[in-house]
Design a protein around this motif. Sequence first.
Motif, PDB file in Angstrom:
ATOM      1  N   ALA A  46      -2.177  -6.338  16.544  1.00  0.00           N
ATOM      2  CA  ALA A  46      -1.118  -7.142  15.934  1.00  0.00           C
ATOM      3  C   ALA A  46      -1.297  -8.618  16.264  1.00  0.00           C
ATOM      4  O   ALA A  46      -1.134  -9.489  15.401  1.00  0.00           O
ATOM      5  CB  ALA A  46       0.249  -6.650  16.410  1.00  0.00           C
ATOM      6  N   LEU A  47      -1.645  -8.932  17.519  1.00  0.00           N
ATOM      7  CA  LEU A  47      -1.885 -10.323  17.907  1.00  0.00           C
ATOM      8  C   LEU A  47      -3.089 -10.902  17.173  1.00  0.00           C
ATOM      9  O   LEU A  47      -3.069 -12.053  16.735  1.00  0.00           O
ATOM     10  CB  LEU A  47      -2.073 -10.433  19.416  1.00  0.00           C
ATOM     11  N   ALA A  48      -4.145 -10.115  17.039  1.00  0.00           N
ATOM     12  CA  ALA A  48      -5.338 -10.575  16.331  1.00  0.00           C
ATOM     13  C   ALA A  48      -5.014 -10.860  14.869  1.00  0.00           C
ATOM     14  O   ALA A  48      -5.449 -11.879  14.315  1.00  0.00           O
ATOM     15  CB  ALA A  48      -6.452  -9.543  16.438  1.00  0.00           C
ATOM     16  N   ALA A  49      -4.234 -10.000  14.241  1.00  0.00           N
ATOM     17  CA  ALA A  49      -3.850 -10.216  12.842  1.00  0.00           C
ATOM     18  C   ALA A  49      -3.003 -11.480  12.711  1.00  0.00           C
ATOM     19  O   ALA A  49      -3.159 -12.249  11.754  1.00  0.00           O
ATOM     20  CB  ALA A  49      -3.093  -9.004  12.315  1.00  0.00           C
ATOM     21  N   ALA A  50      -2.112 -11.712  13.668  1.00  0.00           N
ATOM     22  CA  ALA A  50      -1.281 -12.916  13.635  1.00  0.00           C
ATOM     23  C   ALA A  50      -2.139 -14.172  13.789  1.00  0.00           C
ATOM     24  O   ALA A  50      -1.920 -15.176  13.103  1.00  0.00           O
ATOM     25  CB  ALA A  50      -0.223 -12.852  14.733  1.00  0.00           C
ATOM     26  N   LEU A  51      -3.142 -14.141  14.691  1.00  0.00           N
ATOM     27  CA  LEU A  51      -4.026 -15.293  14.879  1.00  0.00           C
ATOM     28  C   LEU A  51      -4.847 -15.583  13.624  1.00  0.00           C
ATOM     29  O   LEU A  51      -5.003 -16.737  13.220  1.00  0.00           O
ATOM     30  CB  LEU A  51      -4.948 -15.068  16.076  1.00  0.00           C
ATOM     31  N   VAL A  52      -5.372 -14.542  12.991  1.00  0.00           N
ATOM     32  CA  VAL A  52      -6.145 -14.723  11.759  1.00  0.00           C
ATOM     33  C   VAL A  52      -5.262 -15.317  10.675  1.00  0.00           C
ATOM     34  O   VAL A  52      -5.678 -16.215   9.937  1.00  0.00           O
ATOM     35  CB  VAL A  52      -6.769 -13.383  11.306  1.00  0.00           C
ATOM     36  N   ALA A  53      -4.018 -14.850  10.578  1.00  0.00           N
ATOM     37  CA  ALA A  53      -3.099 -15.386   9.577  1.00  0.00           C
ATOM     38  C   ALA A  53      -2.808 -16.859   9.840  1.00  0.00           C
ATOM     39  O   ALA A  53      -2.765 -17.685   8.900  1.00  0.00           O
ATOM     40  CB  ALA A  53      -1.797 -14.583   9.571  1.00  0.00           C
ATOM     41  N   MET A  54      -2.619 -17.230  11.109  1.00  0.00           N
ATOM     42  CA  MET A  54      -2.350 -18.624  11.436  1.00  0.00           C
ATOM     43  C   MET A  54      -3.574 -19.484  11.153  1.00  0.00           C
ATOM     44  O   MET A  54      -3.456 -20.591  10.619  1.00  0.00           O
ATOM     45  CB  MET A  54      -1.937 -18.760  12.914  1.00  0.00           C
ATOM     46  N   TRP A  55      -4.767 -19.021  11.515  1.00  0.00           N
ATOM     47  CA  TRP A  55      -5.979 -19.794  11.272  1.00  0.00           C
ATOM     48  C   TRP A  55      -6.194 -20.026   9.776  1.00  0.00           C
ATOM     49  O   TRP A  55      -6.551 -21.096   9.351  1.00  0.00           O
ATOM     50  CB  TRP A  55      -7.202 -19.100  11.858  1.00  0.00           C
ATOM     51  N   SER A  56      -5.953 -18.993   8.970  1.00  0.00           N
ATOM     52  CA  SER A  56      -6.149 -19.155   7.537  1.00  0.00           C
ATOM     53  C   SER A  56      -5.073 -20.061   6.943  1.00  0.00           C
ATOM     54  O   SER A  56      -5.341 -20.794   5.997  1.00  0.00           O
ATOM     55  CB  SER A  56      -6.156 -17.804   6.834  1.00  0.00           C
ATOM     56  N   GLN A  57      -3.896 -20.059   7.513  1.00  0.00           N
ATOM     57  CA  GLN A  57      -2.809 -20.920   7.035  1.00  0.00           C
ATOM     58  C   GLN A  57      -3.105 -22.382   7.344  1.00  0.00           C
ATOM     59  O   GLN A  57      -2.844 -23.263   6.533  1.00  0.00           O
ATOM     60  CB  GLN A  57      -1.494 -20.490   7.701  1.00  0.00           C
ATOM     61  N   TRP A  58      -3.639 -22.672   8.511  1.00  0.00           N
ATOM     62  CA  TRP A  58      -3.896 -24.044   8.934  1.00  0.00           C
ATOM     63  C   TRP A  58      -5.303 -24.516   8.562  1.00  0.00           C
ATOM     64  O   TRP A  58      -5.671 -25.637   8.864  1.00  0.00           O
ATOM     65  CB  TRP A  58      -3.691 -24.185  10.442  1.00  0.00           C
ATOM     66  N   GLY A  59      -6.097 -23.642   7.976  1.00  0.00           N
ATOM     67  CA  GLY A  59      -7.436 -24.013   7.563  1.00  0.00           C
ATOM     68  C   GLY A  59      -8.397 -24.227   8.725  1.00  0.00           C
ATOM     69  O   GLY A  59      -9.299 -25.038   8.648  1.00  0.00           O
ATOM     70  N   LEU A  60      -8.197 -23.508   9.807  1.00  0.00           N
ATOM     71  CA  LEU A  60      -9.082 -23.652  10.968  1.00  0.00           C
ATOM     72  C   LEU A  60     -10.335 -22.841  10.837  1.00  0.00           C
ATOM     73  O   LEU A  60     -10.500 -21.894  10.255  1.00  0.00           O
ATOM     74  CB  LEU A  60      -8.333 -23.254  12.257  1.00  0.00           C
TER      75      LEU A  60
END
Length: 126
Positions: A112-126
């Motif tokens: 769940a944490l990994a999915a949240a991090l991937v979602a944040m990275w894709s949202q911020w364009g990292l």
Amino acid sequence: MSKLLWSCAALFTLLVTVEALSCYTCNLNILGSCLIEKTVNCTKAQDGCFVAVAKFSADLLDIHERGCIERSKCSNSSRGSILNVKYTITETCCSNNLCNAAAAPPLPLTAALAAALVAMWSQWGL
């Protein structure tokens, strides 16, 4: 003419027959997860499916069960004790075909944490 009517009645009876309700059963349950799940056809009197969980006051594993039941005999919960160990049985009933399927296992915290991090990275364009 009467033979035609009887033939039509017989054919109509074959087409209108009601199928029995189908429910899941679990033949091998380990730590609340069903490893060998099967479907069974209930009897005419059994008009519902159930999921039951027995929880104990001592440090014992919960017991899970699934199958067919008469809806009039379905109780929400019952309490008792065996050899000074208290238990509570919670029963959930439903009346549709295969409605007592096991819930999907909860997502592990790391996934769940990994999915949240991937979602944040894709949202911020990292």
